[in-house]
Design a protein around this motif. Sequence first.
Motif, PDB file in Angstrom:
ATOM      1  N   THR A 178       0.829  -1.203   0.000  1.00 37.45           N
ATOM      2  CA  THR A 178       0.000   0.000   0.000  1.00 37.45           C
ATOM      3  C   THR A 178       0.866   1.257   0.000  1.00 37.45           C
ATOM      4  OG1 THR A 178      -0.046   0.077   2.412  1.00 37.45           O
ATOM      5  CG2 THR A 178      -1.776  -1.213   1.314  1.00 37.45           C
ATOM      6  N   MET A 179       0.248   2.389  -0.259  1.00 34.96           N
ATOM      7  CA  MET A 179       0.984   3.650  -0.181  1.00 34.96           C
ATOM      8  C   MET A 179       1.466   3.906   1.243  1.00 34.96           C
ATOM      9  SD  MET A 179       2.249   6.164  -1.910  1.00 34.96           S
ATOM     10  CE  MET A 179       1.337   6.385  -3.450  1.00 34.96           C
ATOM     11  N   ALA A 180       0.663   3.545   2.232  1.00 33.44           N
ATOM     12  CA  ALA A 180       1.096   3.712   3.622  1.00 33.44           C
ATOM     13  C   ALA A 180       2.327   2.866   3.916  1.00 33.44           C
ATOM     14  CB  ALA A 180      -0.045   3.337   4.573  1.00 33.44           C
ATOM     15  N   ALA A 181       2.348   1.638   3.402  1.00 34.75           N
ATOM     16  CA  ALA A 181       3.520   0.785   3.578  1.00 34.75           C
ATOM     17  C   ALA A 181       4.726   1.371   2.864  1.00 34.75           C
ATOM     18  CB  ALA A 181       3.230  -0.616   3.063  1.00 34.75           C
ATOM     19  N   ALA A 182       4.502   1.941   1.681  1.00 35.24           N
ATOM     20  CA  ALA A 182       5.597   2.564   0.939  1.00 35.24           C
ATOM     21  C   ALA A 182       6.163   3.764   1.698  1.00 35.24           C
ATOM     22  CB  ALA A 182       5.118   2.990  -0.449  1.00 35.24           C
ATOM     23  N   GLU A 183       5.300   4.529   2.333  1.00 35.39           N
ATOM     24  CA  GLU A 183       5.768   5.678   3.114  1.00 35.39           C
ATOM     25  C   GLU A 183       6.625   5.230   4.297  1.00 35.39           C
ATOM     26  OE1 GLU A 183       2.288   7.863   4.134  1.00 35.39           O
ATOM     27  OE2 GLU A 183       2.003   8.667   2.116  1.00 35.39           O
ATOM     28  N   ARG A 184       6.207   4.158   4.970  1.00 33.74           N
ATOM     29  CA  ARG A 184       7.012   3.631   6.074  1.00 33.74           C
ATOM     30  C   ARG A 184       8.351   3.113   5.569  1.00 33.74           C
ATOM     31  NH1 ARG A 184       1.827   1.727   7.548  1.00 33.74           N
ATOM     32  NH2 ARG A 184       2.270  -0.331   6.671  1.00 33.74           N
ATOM     33  N   TRP A 185       8.318   2.386   4.455  1.00 26.59           N
ATOM     34  CA  TRP A 185       9.548   1.890   3.833  1.00 26.59           C
ATOM     35  C   TRP A 185      10.483   3.038   3.485  1.00 26.59           C
ATOM     36  CZ3 TRP A 185      10.447   3.169  -1.378  1.00 26.59           C
ATOM     37  CH2 TRP A 185      11.560   2.561  -1.984  1.00 26.59           C
ATOM     38  N   ALA A 186       9.950   4.079   2.855  1.00 27.68           N
ATOM     39  CA  ALA A 186      10.774   5.210   2.426  1.00 27.68           C
ATOM     40  C   ALA A 186      11.398   5.947   3.606  1.00 27.68           C
ATOM     41  CB  ALA A 186       9.939   6.173   1.586  1.00 27.68           C
ATOM     42  N   SER A 187      10.712   5.955   4.741  1.00 29.36           N
ATOM     43  CA  SER A 187      11.238   6.660   5.910  1.00 29.36           C
ATOM     44  C   SER A 187      12.509   6.006   6.440  1.00 29.36           C
ATOM     45  CB  SER A 187      10.184   6.719   7.018  1.00 29.36           C
ATOM     46  OG  SER A 187       9.950   5.425   7.565  1.00 29.36           O
ATOM     47  N   GLY A 188      12.732   4.753   6.105  1.00 31.89           N
ATOM     48  CA  GLY A 188      13.942   4.063   6.535  1.00 31.89           C
ATOM     49  C   GLY A 188      15.040   4.033   5.499  1.00 31.89           C
ATOM     50  N   MET A 189      14.792   4.643   4.346  1.00 35.36           N
ATOM     51  CA  MET A 189      15.793   4.659   3.278  1.00 35.36           C
ATOM     52  C   MET A 189      16.615   5.940   3.343  1.00 35.36           C
ATOM     53  SD  MET A 189      14.943   1.763   2.073  1.00 35.36           S
ATOM     54  CE  MET A 189      15.945   1.603   0.600  1.00 35.36           C
ATOM     55  N   GLN A 190      17.800   5.882   2.804  1.00 35.72           N
ATOM     56  CA  GLN A 190      18.636   7.077   2.679  1.00 35.72           C
ATOM     57  C   GLN A 190      18.665   7.462   1.202  1.00 35.72           C
ATOM     58  OE1 GLN A 190      22.323   5.695   4.310  1.00 35.72           O
ATOM     59  NE2 GLN A 190      21.728   6.122   6.417  1.00 35.72           N
TER      60      GLN A 190
END
Length: 222
Positions: A178-190
């Motif tokens: 989901t987009m919410a899951a993608a946002e959480r994933w992106a928050s941990g990326m550099q």
Amino acid sequence: MKFLLTSAGINNKSIHDALVDMLDKPIADSNALCIPTAMYGHPWVGPGVKAWEFISGKEDNPMVDLGWKSVGILELTALPSISEDRWVPLVRETDVLLVAGGDALYLGYWMKQSGLADLLPSLSAVYVGMSAGSMVMAPRIGDFFVSWTPPSGGDETLSMVDFAMFPHLDHEMLPYNTMAAAERWASGMQGPAYAIDDQTAIKVIDGAVEVVSEGHWKLFSP
């Protein structure tokens, strides 16, 4: 090298037109090599029927079955066992590499072990990735996508582009994408990170990034 990083292959006119533009000649005049290796490392795919469907162009995601002049197979797990003069000239002469989805870390491991990762930056071919075949070009994939773990551990991939990718956004068969899951994933990326659906691809030429889409996508900036 030119990159066309897709979520689900060449499955609409915009992505198809982008591919033809990058090739600088018709698909019917272009020679392709397909790389199925990523499939073997993924628990939902593995060797067998799915790998055969990809290689034979009989799967649902258009890639091998686009009408190429010729299509060959480049199996990365086999390359360390043969001399480079048996396969490097073949890769240098090809017009496009078609890289299947599956497990991005497994693919990255075998790209390094085979020597293909070192060869890629010197090629003039178009690299077309699907799902994990696209994700492997990023610096990292994120814990969300870790399944197979390389001997060195971690989630680092090849860093041939400077952004990460979350494919299959809002796919009906993948309820967690989901987009919410993608946002959480992106928050941990550099660094920058893209969430893309199956109607979207990312085109990279000489470091310039362009999103090609008939669907929806989002860029998460650090």
